[in-house]
Design a protein around this motif. Structure first.
Motif, PDB file in Angstrom:
ATOM      1  N   ARG A  70     -78.386  75.189   3.874  1.00  0.00           N
ATOM      2  CA  ARG A  70     -78.359  75.796   2.671  1.00  0.00           C
ATOM      3  C   ARG A  70     -77.668  74.904   1.435  1.00  0.00           C
ATOM      4  NH1 ARG A  70     -81.168  78.835   4.942  1.00  0.00           N
ATOM      5  NH2 ARG A  70     -81.003  81.028   5.118  1.00  0.00           N
ATOM      6  N   ASP A  71     -78.198  74.524   0.293  1.00  0.00           N
ATOM      7  CA  ASP A  71     -77.588  73.784  -0.633  1.00  0.00           C
ATOM      8  C   ASP A  71     -76.947  75.156  -1.703  1.00  0.00           C
ATOM      9  OD1 ASP A  71     -78.186  71.043   0.019  1.00  0.00           O
ATOM     10  OD2 ASP A  71     -80.482  71.786  -0.327  1.00  0.00           O
ATOM     11  N   VAL A  72     -75.695  74.749  -1.835  1.00  0.00           N
ATOM     12  CA  VAL A  72     -74.851  75.733  -2.797  1.00  0.00           C
ATOM     13  C   VAL A  72     -74.387  75.252  -3.911  1.00  0.00           C
ATOM     14  CG1 VAL A  72     -73.107  77.385  -2.734  1.00  0.00           C
ATOM     15  CG2 VAL A  72     -74.170  76.655  -0.444  1.00  0.00           C
ATOM     16  N   ALA A  73     -74.605  75.751  -5.074  1.00  0.00           N
ATOM     17  CA  ALA A  73     -74.027  75.181  -6.527  1.00  0.00           C
ATOM     18  C   ALA A  73     -72.844  75.572  -6.592  1.00  0.00           C
ATOM     19  CB  ALA A  73     -74.841  75.912  -7.503  1.00  0.00           C
ATOM     20  N   ALA A  74     -71.763  75.219  -5.701  1.00  0.00           N
ATOM     21  CA  ALA A  74     -70.350  75.499  -5.669  1.00  0.00           C
ATOM     22  C   ALA A  74     -69.654  74.319  -5.063  1.00  0.00           C
ATOM     23  CB  ALA A  74     -70.077  76.985  -4.695  1.00  0.00           C
ATOM     24  N   ASN A 101     -71.445  72.363   9.650  1.00  0.00           N
ATOM     25  CA  ASN A 101     -71.110  71.207   9.201  1.00  0.00           C
ATOM     26  C   ASN A 101     -71.147  71.226   7.636  1.00  0.00           C
ATOM     27  OD1 ASN A 101     -70.694  69.209  11.387  1.00  0.00           O
ATOM     28  ND2 ASN A 101     -72.435  70.176  12.028  1.00  0.00           N
ATOM     29  N   LEU A 102     -70.115  70.876   6.867  1.00  0.00           N
ATOM     30  CA  LEU A 102     -70.163  71.172   5.385  1.00  0.00           C
ATOM     31  C   LEU A 102     -69.960  69.662   4.861  1.00  0.00           C
ATOM     32  CD1 LEU A 102     -68.559  73.480   6.778  1.00  0.00           C
ATOM     33  CD2 LEU A 102     -68.399  74.280   4.333  1.00  0.00           C
ATOM     34  N   SER A 103     -70.558  69.406   3.724  1.00  0.00           N
ATOM     35  CA  SER A 103     -70.565  68.162   2.959  1.00  0.00           C
ATOM     36  C   SER A 103     -70.720  68.532   1.137  1.00  0.00           C
ATOM     37  CB  SER A 103     -71.405  67.278   3.229  1.00  0.00           C
ATOM     38  OG  SER A 103     -72.877  67.563   3.144  1.00  0.00           O
ATOM     39  N   GLY A 104     -70.236  67.681   0.430  1.00  0.00           N
ATOM     40  CA  GLY A 104     -70.535  67.983  -0.804  1.00  0.00           C
ATOM     41  C   GLY A 104     -69.642  67.258  -1.694  1.00  0.00           C
ATOM     42  N   THR A 105     -69.497  67.884  -2.847  1.00  0.00           N
ATOM     43  CA  THR A 105     -68.665  67.169  -3.976  1.00  0.00           C
ATOM     44  C   THR A 105     -67.765  68.278  -4.811  1.00  0.00           C
ATOM     45  OG1 THR A 105     -70.197  67.609  -5.845  1.00  0.00           O
ATOM     46  CG2 THR A 105     -70.341  65.423  -4.466  1.00  0.00           C
ATOM     47  N   HIS A 106     -67.270  68.364  -5.918  1.00  0.00           N
ATOM     48  CA  HIS A 106     -66.690  69.127  -6.601  1.00  0.00           C
ATOM     49  C   HIS A 106     -67.675  69.811  -7.438  1.00  0.00           C
ATOM     50  CE1 HIS A 106     -62.562  67.520  -5.904  1.00  0.00           C
ATOM     51  NE2 HIS A 106     -62.860  66.253  -6.220  1.00  0.00           N
ATOM     52  N   GLU A 107     -68.909  69.716  -7.381  1.00  0.00           N
ATOM     53  CA  GLU A 107     -69.733  70.617  -8.193  1.00  0.00           C
ATOM     54  C   GLU A 107     -70.690  71.129  -7.093  1.00  0.00           C
ATOM     55  OE1 GLU A 107     -71.800  68.125 -10.743  1.00  0.00           O
ATOM     56  OE2 GLU A 107     -69.804  68.050 -12.069  1.00  0.00           O
ATOM     57  N   ARG A 108     -71.140  70.521  -6.128  1.00  0.00           N
ATOM     58  CA  ARG A 108     -72.323  70.995  -5.290  1.00  0.00           C
ATOM     59  C   ARG A 108     -72.082  70.885  -3.634  1.00  0.00           C
ATOM     60  NH1 ARG A 108     -76.617  73.178  -7.651  1.00  0.00           N
ATOM     61  NH2 ARG A 108     -77.592  73.455  -5.749  1.00  0.00           N
ATOM     62  N   SER A 109     -72.567  71.590  -2.783  1.00  0.00           N
ATOM     63  CA  SER A 109     -72.360  71.435  -1.573  1.00  0.00           C
ATOM     64  C   SER A 109     -73.262  71.850  -0.501  1.00  0.00           C
ATOM     65  CB  SER A 109     -70.798  72.372  -0.967  1.00  0.00           C
ATOM     66  OG  SER A 109     -71.078  73.634  -1.498  1.00  0.00           O
ATOM     67  N   ARG A 110     -73.164  71.453   0.813  1.00  0.00           N
ATOM     68  CA  ARG A 110     -74.488  71.710   1.425  1.00  0.00           C
ATOM     69  C   ARG A 110     -73.637  72.169   2.915  1.00  0.00           C
ATOM     70  NH1 ARG A 110     -79.659  70.512   2.043  1.00  0.00           N
ATOM     71  NH2 ARG A 110     -80.395  69.853   4.343  1.00  0.00           N
ATOM     72  N   LEU A 111     -74.308  73.198   3.560  1.00  0.00           N
ATOM     73  CA  LEU A 111     -73.757  73.832   4.794  1.00  0.00           C
ATOM     74  C   LEU A 111     -75.111  73.836   5.748  1.00  0.00           C
ATOM     75  CD1 LEU A 111     -71.989  75.528   6.487  1.00  0.00           C
ATOM     76  CD2 LEU A 111     -73.248  77.334   5.634  1.00  0.00           C
ATOM     77  N   VAL A 112     -74.875  72.957   6.857  1.00  0.00           N
ATOM     78  CA  VAL A 112     -75.970  73.121   7.862  1.00  0.00           C
ATOM     79  C   VAL A 112     -75.260  73.689   9.262  1.00  0.00           C
ATOM     80  CG1 VAL A 112     -77.058  71.585   9.515  1.00  0.00           C
ATOM     81  CG2 VAL A 112     -76.641  70.831   7.172  1.00  0.00           C
ATOM     82  N   VAL A 113     -75.677  74.910   9.643  1.00  0.00           N
ATOM     83  CA  VAL A 113     -75.302  75.700  10.903  1.00  0.00           C
ATOM     84  C   VAL A 113     -76.411  75.546  11.828  1.00  0.00           C
ATOM     85  CG1 VAL A 113     -74.806  77.850  11.426  1.00  0.00           C
ATOM     86  CG2 VAL A 113     -74.175  77.292   9.114  1.00  0.00           C
ATOM     87  N   THR A 114     -75.817  75.231  13.203  1.00  0.00           N
ATOM     88  CA  THR A 114     -76.675  74.943  14.294  1.00  0.00           C
ATOM     89  C   THR A 114     -76.301  76.182  15.395  1.00  0.00           C
ATOM     90  OG1 THR A 114     -76.838  72.605  14.064  1.00  0.00           O
ATOM     91  CG2 THR A 114     -77.356  73.490  16.246  1.00  0.00           C
ATOM     92  N   VAL A 115     -77.087  76.809  15.774  1.00  0.00           N
ATOM     93  CA  VAL A 115     -76.791  78.097  16.512  1.00  0.00           C
ATOM     94  C   VAL A 115     -77.320  77.766  18.018  1.00  0.00           C
ATOM     95  CG1 VAL A 115     -77.120  80.477  17.349  1.00  0.00           C
ATOM     96  CG2 VAL A 115     -76.574  79.562  14.673  1.00  0.00           C
TER      97      VAL A 115
END
Length: 308
Positions: free
Chosen positions: A29-33, A121-135
């Motif tokens: 997921r790409d998140v606008a946060a 696993n999370l990555s991103g900046t002060h404006e946008r971020s990305r979440l990758v979840v492995t199950v």
């Protein structure tokens, strides 16, 4: 030797029933946060309770939530006319704003349905971020892959929406956690520092415990009165507070909030989070300077603690 074993394993036929029992699922997921906000939305119990239900027909009741390594989270997933689904989640690793690892065991009526290892696993900046979840899923009583794909997918969609209307404020206060907690959870002292610069509080009722409330007016420097009603649904001494914010006594809810207190080499890291009820309310709050005003409030707390 290791290579031969690996080669033999790779070529050995896997029975159909085993194929159906094991699966590795990946969700992105790409998140606008901001990254820090996404981390809080992913881990904070108040936020998790907001986005956990995959649809409006499902109610999730949290029985226990302890977000720290070795802690666990237990919830019941409720659907009308169906038996409750129990989910136990245990935190194995938590690296703030970087990654988390937890196990998850699903059961129904005392029968274990599945077990999974969940890595985020999370990555991103002060404006946008990305979440990758492995199950890494092991289905036990029945094939759970389809349910996981649907449930996790919907839940992470909800998470992205919640994160995009979440505000997170943090400050490191140079005082022991017990002192900072005492200034916050004391009905005599909380009204003395709460609110931005120049604001004062006029309390009607205050009961700072689980199930308690604080009914009060915030009074601006120009005399404008802002009625407030905080309802406390969780108080874990020296760890966190969970509460809802309402516009005046028994008025409409405008945010679910939490405050957490973390020891940091004798100082205390305070995190104040709020998930606004709608994106419009979040944007309105940002527009009138809620971030700056909230940071002023935490600054007043720090000055109050220093003066004691």
């Amino acid at each position: 030797m290791t290579q031969n074993v690996a080669s033999n394993s790779a070529t050995r036929a896997v029975p159909d029933d085993r194929k159906s029992r094991f699966a590795t699922l990946t969700f992105e997921r790409d998140v606008a946060a901001p990254l820090a906000v996404l981390w809080e939305a992913w881990t904070a119990p108040v936020a998790r309770a907001i986005w956990a239900a995959p649809s409006a027909s499902v109610t999730v009741e949290f029985l226990e939530a302890d977000t720290r390594v070795g802690g666990r989270e237990i919830s019941l997933c409720k659907v009308e006319d169906q038996p409750d689904i129990r989910c136990e989640n245990g935190w194995l690793a938590l690296q703030p704003a970087v990654c988390s690892v937890n196990y998850e065991v699903i059961s129904c009526e005392g029968v274990t349905q599945s077990a999974a290892l969940v890595t985020a696993n999370l990555s991103g900046t002060h404006e946008r971020s990305r979440l990758v979840v492995t199950v890494q899923l092991s289905s036990l009583a029945q094939d759970m892959e389809a349910g996981y794909r649907a449930g996790f997918g919907a839940g992470l969609d909800n998470l992205a929406g919640a994160a995009e209307r979440t505000m997170v404020l943090q400050r490191v206060i140079q005082a022991p956690r017990s002192i900072v907690w005492g200034a916050w959870m004391n009905p005599e002292t909380l009204p003395q520092w709460w609110g931005p610069e120049g604001f004062s509080c006029r309390t009607k009722r205050i009961d700072l415990r689980t199930g308690g409330e604080w009914v009060f007016d915030m009074i601006a420097p120009d005399g404008t009165v802002f009625p407030n009603h905080h309802l406390y649904n969780e108080v874990r001494p020296e760890e966190r507070i969970g509460y809802t914010l309402h516009w005046g006594e028994n008025g409409p809810k405008h945010a679910d909030a939490w405050a957490s207190f973390e020891d940091q080499d004798g100082a205390t890291k305070v995190t104040l989070g709020m998930v606004f009820s709608t994106a419009a309310e979040f944007q309105e709050a940002k527009g009138f300077g809620a971030v700056e005003l909230g940071l002023q409030t935490l600054g007043k707390l720090e000055r109050f603690v220093a003066s004691r």
